[in-house]
Motif scaffolding. Sequence first.
Motif, PDB file in Angstrom:
ATOM      1  N   GLU A  31       0.756  -1.241  -0.233  1.00  0.00           N
ATOM      2  CA  GLU A  31       0.108  -0.012  -0.109  1.00  0.00           C
ATOM      3  C   GLU A  31       0.835   1.416   0.144  1.00  0.00           C
ATOM      4  O   GLU A  31       0.387   2.115  -0.564  1.00  0.00           O
ATOM      5  CB  GLU A  31      -0.923   0.035   1.125  1.00  0.00           C
ATOM      6  CG  GLU A  31      -0.330  -0.015   2.428  1.00  0.00           C
ATOM      7  CD  GLU A  31      -1.372   0.233   3.666  1.00  0.00           C
ATOM      8  OE1 GLU A  31      -1.440  -0.699   4.482  1.00  0.00           O
ATOM      9  OE2 GLU A  31      -2.405   1.192   3.310  1.00  0.00           O
ATOM     10  N   GLN A  32       1.924   1.232   0.694  1.00  0.00           N
ATOM     11  CA  GLN A  32       2.715   2.749   0.719  1.00  0.00           C
ATOM     12  C   GLN A  32       3.537   2.714  -0.534  1.00  0.00           C
ATOM     13  O   GLN A  32       3.358   3.987  -1.298  1.00  0.00           O
ATOM     14  CB  GLN A  32       3.858   2.491   1.787  1.00  0.00           C
ATOM     15  CG  GLN A  32       3.145   2.915   3.339  1.00  0.00           C
ATOM     16  CD  GLN A  32       2.446   3.987   3.337  1.00  0.00           C
ATOM     17  OE1 GLN A  32       2.708   5.265   2.627  1.00  0.00           O
ATOM     18  NE2 GLN A  32       1.301   4.185   3.737  1.00  0.00           N
ATOM     19  N   TYR A  35       0.735   4.141  -2.786  1.00  0.00           N
ATOM     20  CA  TYR A  35       0.506   5.591  -2.592  1.00  0.00           C
ATOM     21  C   TYR A  35       1.623   6.374  -3.323  1.00  0.00           C
ATOM     22  O   TYR A  35       1.305   7.298  -3.647  1.00  0.00           O
ATOM     23  CB  TYR A  35       0.165   5.550  -1.115  1.00  0.00           C
ATOM     24  CG  TYR A  35      -0.030   6.861  -0.611  1.00  0.00           C
ATOM     25  CD1 TYR A  35       1.215   7.859  -0.060  1.00  0.00           C
ATOM     26  CD2 TYR A  35      -1.032   7.673  -0.867  1.00  0.00           C
ATOM     27  CE1 TYR A  35       0.849   9.286   0.077  1.00  0.00           C
ATOM     28  CE2 TYR A  35      -1.582   8.993  -0.576  1.00  0.00           C
ATOM     29  CZ  TYR A  35      -0.374   9.560   0.052  1.00  0.00           C
ATOM     30  OH  TYR A  35      -0.765  11.059   0.216  1.00  0.00           O
ATOM     31  N   GLN A  36       2.869   6.042  -2.812  1.00  0.00           N
ATOM     32  CA  GLN A  36       3.939   6.807  -3.289  1.00  0.00           C
ATOM     33  C   GLN A  36       3.733   6.955  -5.025  1.00  0.00           C
ATOM     34  O   GLN A  36       4.113   8.203  -5.477  1.00  0.00           O
ATOM     35  CB  GLN A  36       5.229   6.329  -3.007  1.00  0.00           C
ATOM     36  CG  GLN A  36       5.376   6.335  -1.341  1.00  0.00           C
ATOM     37  CD  GLN A  36       6.843   5.758  -0.897  1.00  0.00           C
ATOM     38  OE1 GLN A  36       7.508   5.235  -2.007  1.00  0.00           O
ATOM     39  NE2 GLN A  36       6.768   5.796   0.203  1.00  0.00           N
ATOM     40  N   TYR A  39       0.715   9.213  -5.533  1.00  0.00           N
ATOM     41  CA  TYR A  39       1.102  10.646  -5.482  1.00  0.00           C
ATOM     42  C   TYR A  39       2.026  11.236  -6.452  1.00  0.00           C
ATOM     43  O   TYR A  39       1.803  12.356  -6.555  1.00  0.00           O
ATOM     44  CB  TYR A  39       1.890  10.750  -3.817  1.00  0.00           C
ATOM     45  CG  TYR A  39       1.945  12.035  -3.440  1.00  0.00           C
ATOM     46  CD1 TYR A  39       3.233  12.990  -3.712  1.00  0.00           C
ATOM     47  CD2 TYR A  39       0.976  12.647  -2.778  1.00  0.00           C
ATOM     48  CE1 TYR A  39       3.543  13.963  -3.176  1.00  0.00           C
ATOM     49  CE2 TYR A  39       1.162  14.207  -2.489  1.00  0.00           C
ATOM     50  CZ  TYR A  39       2.301  14.413  -2.664  1.00  0.00           C
ATOM     51  OH  TYR A  39       2.585  15.820  -2.143  1.00  0.00           O
ATOM     52  N   ARG A  40       2.907  10.408  -6.840  1.00  0.00           N
ATOM     53  CA  ARG A  40       3.858  11.137  -7.794  1.00  0.00           C
ATOM     54  C   ARG A  40       3.033  11.496  -9.028  1.00  0.00           C
ATOM     55  O   ARG A  40       3.319  12.433  -9.687  1.00  0.00           O
ATOM     56  CB  ARG A  40       4.977  10.073  -8.395  1.00  0.00           C
ATOM     57  CG  ARG A  40       5.981   9.626  -7.125  1.00  0.00           C
ATOM     58  CD  ARG A  40       7.149  10.386  -6.962  1.00  0.00           C
ATOM     59  NE  ARG A  40       7.869  10.213  -6.137  1.00  0.00           N
ATOM     60  CZ  ARG A  40       8.905  10.824  -5.433  1.00  0.00           C
ATOM     61  NH1 ARG A  40       8.625  12.221  -5.861  1.00  0.00           N
ATOM     62  NH2 ARG A  40       9.477  10.679  -4.557  1.00  0.00           N
ATOM     63  N   SER A  49      -4.872   8.778  -2.526  1.00  0.00           N
ATOM     64  CA  SER A  49      -5.477   7.895  -1.606  1.00  0.00           C
ATOM     65  C   SER A  49      -6.671   7.135  -2.358  1.00  0.00           C
ATOM     66  O   SER A  49      -6.849   5.993  -2.375  1.00  0.00           O
ATOM     67  CB  SER A  49      -5.921   8.294  -0.349  1.00  0.00           C
ATOM     68  OG  SER A  49      -4.924   8.928   0.596  1.00  0.00           O
ATOM     69  N   VAL A  52      -5.282   4.789  -4.789  1.00  0.00           N
ATOM     70  CA  VAL A  52      -4.860   3.482  -4.345  1.00  0.00           C
ATOM     71  C   VAL A  52      -6.141   2.641  -3.611  1.00  0.00           C
ATOM     72  O   VAL A  52      -6.031   1.397  -3.892  1.00  0.00           O
ATOM     73  CB  VAL A  52      -4.148   3.783  -3.013  1.00  0.00           C
ATOM     74  CG1 VAL A  52      -3.584   2.608  -2.258  1.00  0.00           C
ATOM     75  CG2 VAL A  52      -2.651   4.558  -3.555  1.00  0.00           C
ATOM     76  N   VAL A 154      11.732   6.786 -10.762  1.00  0.00           N
ATOM     77  CA  VAL A 154      11.223   7.086  -9.331  1.00  0.00           C
ATOM     78  C   VAL A 154      10.981   5.450  -8.542  1.00  0.00           C
ATOM     79  O   VAL A 154      11.573   5.337  -7.840  1.00  0.00           O
ATOM     80  CB  VAL A 154      10.093   8.080  -9.015  1.00  0.00           C
ATOM     81  CG1 VAL A 154       9.757   7.991  -7.770  1.00  0.00           C
ATOM     82  CG2 VAL A 154      10.197   9.202  -9.927  1.00  0.00           C
TER      83      VAL A 154
ATOM     84  N   ARG B  54      13.539  10.134  -6.850  1.00  0.00           N
ATOM     85  CA  ARG B  54      13.211   8.925  -5.826  1.00  0.00           C
ATOM     86  C   ARG B  54      13.572   9.090  -4.430  1.00  0.00           C
ATOM     87  O   ARG B  54      13.285   8.534  -3.441  1.00  0.00           O
ATOM     88  CB  ARG B  54      13.774   7.778  -6.557  1.00  0.00           C
ATOM     89  CG  ARG B  54      15.210   7.670  -6.459  1.00  0.00           C
ATOM     90  CD  ARG B  54      15.668   6.370  -6.865  1.00  0.00           C
ATOM     91  NE  ARG B  54      15.456   6.143  -8.526  1.00  0.00           N
ATOM     92  CZ  ARG B  54      16.591   5.713  -9.419  1.00  0.00           C
ATOM     93  NH1 ARG B  54      17.733   5.364  -9.001  1.00  0.00           N
ATOM     94  NH2 ARG B  54      16.281   5.728 -10.566  1.00  0.00           N
ATOM     95  N   LEU B  64      -5.185   5.597   5.320  1.00  0.00           N
ATOM     96  CA  LEU B  64      -5.320   4.843   4.114  1.00  0.00           C
ATOM     97  C   LEU B  64      -5.655   3.277   4.261  1.00  0.00           C
ATOM     98  O   LEU B  64      -6.602   2.837   3.438  1.00  0.00           O
ATOM     99  CB  LEU B  64      -3.899   4.900   3.181  1.00  0.00           C
ATOM    100  CG  LEU B  64      -3.643   4.293   1.969  1.00  0.00           C
ATOM    101  CD1 LEU B  64      -4.846   4.769   0.828  1.00  0.00           C
ATOM    102  CD2 LEU B  64      -2.629   4.502   1.224  1.00  0.00           C
TER     103      LEU B  64
END
Lengths: 198, 285
Positions: A31-32, A35-36, A39-40, A49, A52, A154, B54, B64
């Motif tokens: 999940e993180q 999310y990243q 978000y990017r 959010s 996701v 990224v 990054r 979340l």
Amino acid sequence: MSDSNRDDEVLIKQAQAGDRSAFDALVRKYEQKAYQYAYRLTRNPDDASDIVVEAFARVYSALKNFRGQSAFGTWLYRILTNCSLDHRKRDKSYRNVSLDATMNVNGQEVERQFEDSRDGPDQEAERNARESTVQDALEKMPDYQQAMLVMYHVEMLSYEEISEALDLPIGTVKSRLNRARIALRDHLTADKELFRIG
Amino acid sequence: MNRSKARDFYSDYYEGTLAPGLRQTLDQAFASDPELKKDYEQFCSLMSNLDAMRDTEIEPASFLTERIEARLNQIDLERKSSQRPVFVRFWQPILIGAAASAAVLGVLVALKPAGNVDSDAAGIISPGKTQQQVKPPHLIIEEGTLKLSYQPRVPVMVTIKAGTSGTVLETVQLDSRTSIIPLGNSMEHGELLTMEFSNSLDPIRVVVPSQSSSPNLEGSGTLVEFAKALADAYQKPVQLGMDQLDRKIEWKIDQGDALDSLNDQLKRMQLTLESRKNGLIYLGS
């Protein structure tokens, strides 16, 4: 197959058999990162959010049809990208940042022309400003180009993983990524400080 | 090699994957065309800047995990609902027999959007309004139907259990958009419903009267059984405001009497009965 992919395979089989806690474990694992990535693409925490949540909902609903043709993480990237594209279509009011506009750096408005380097610029502010410029230009790019650039640079996906995620031949991924980089570079040509040329 | 063609090879040249012959051609092009070389150097700088992104930390999103879990629970509920038409179930006579491990209560779970709730009266937060206290979960009677009303700021799972054995009937998500759970009872006698909240608020216990009234006007038993008798006698839901549900009591209900006469019986047990404005009877300590 990597250990991580092997673990995913076990969890997926359990989840497909009806074990909800196995799917929850997959969610916790990804999940993180999901999310990243979102978000990017959106630069908005609420939108990220939403994307996701929707992506995991789609994954959960479609899990019984997942046959392991790609790694679970790669499949998730595909779904996240599609959710992001759908979200952008729904949300017409994108942030539209002009490359000539001022930026907010550490709570202060600064112009895009940076201070003369001979005066000793704040390295942190300079790096943030540079990233902000690149990020702003990224947002103006076509959706798939933006997604590819974020995935490669990224998220550090390989060409093969991007190829699987976007269901494109590797050669197509490479050429489109190259074109995306060139296009981005052309957007940013005017910013001499960014490129530290001359 | 012209500039446009050279650019097609920038990424491969940068990553060192260009075929030797092509690499040599590009080297010669850079040597003979300073503008092209500058162009490529700017490309390299951009690649560094892209890679540097990054390193930027992104703050984790709030709630979340909870949002994802709530959404997945919703999918599970929708799957169950699609297999079991709730409306039909509500009106079917309930079969209590050997096949059923517990009495099954027909719970009408039809989620309504928050717009049906009188948010001003309830003091519930609405978008655009100044922040007000979120009213805790509470029972209301609307259009003759008993309902649980709760509009939390973040999604909350509500587990609805039946009887003193606590058989789970349904798990429902309530959030800022979905805030009402209608409750019903298609059994032949009143039954206890317990609603437990994932955010650790006190559970709500209510006895829902049966469709057909055959109250047990005189008897003895636990507080729950007394509440069932009350609910059936007065055809009103009885909310229980105590934890010790297995306390024993003897009762005699005269349906013509107000609840006050019953209160006299209950005083010595330090219990009270109250007929509330929301249409419920409240049995508390």
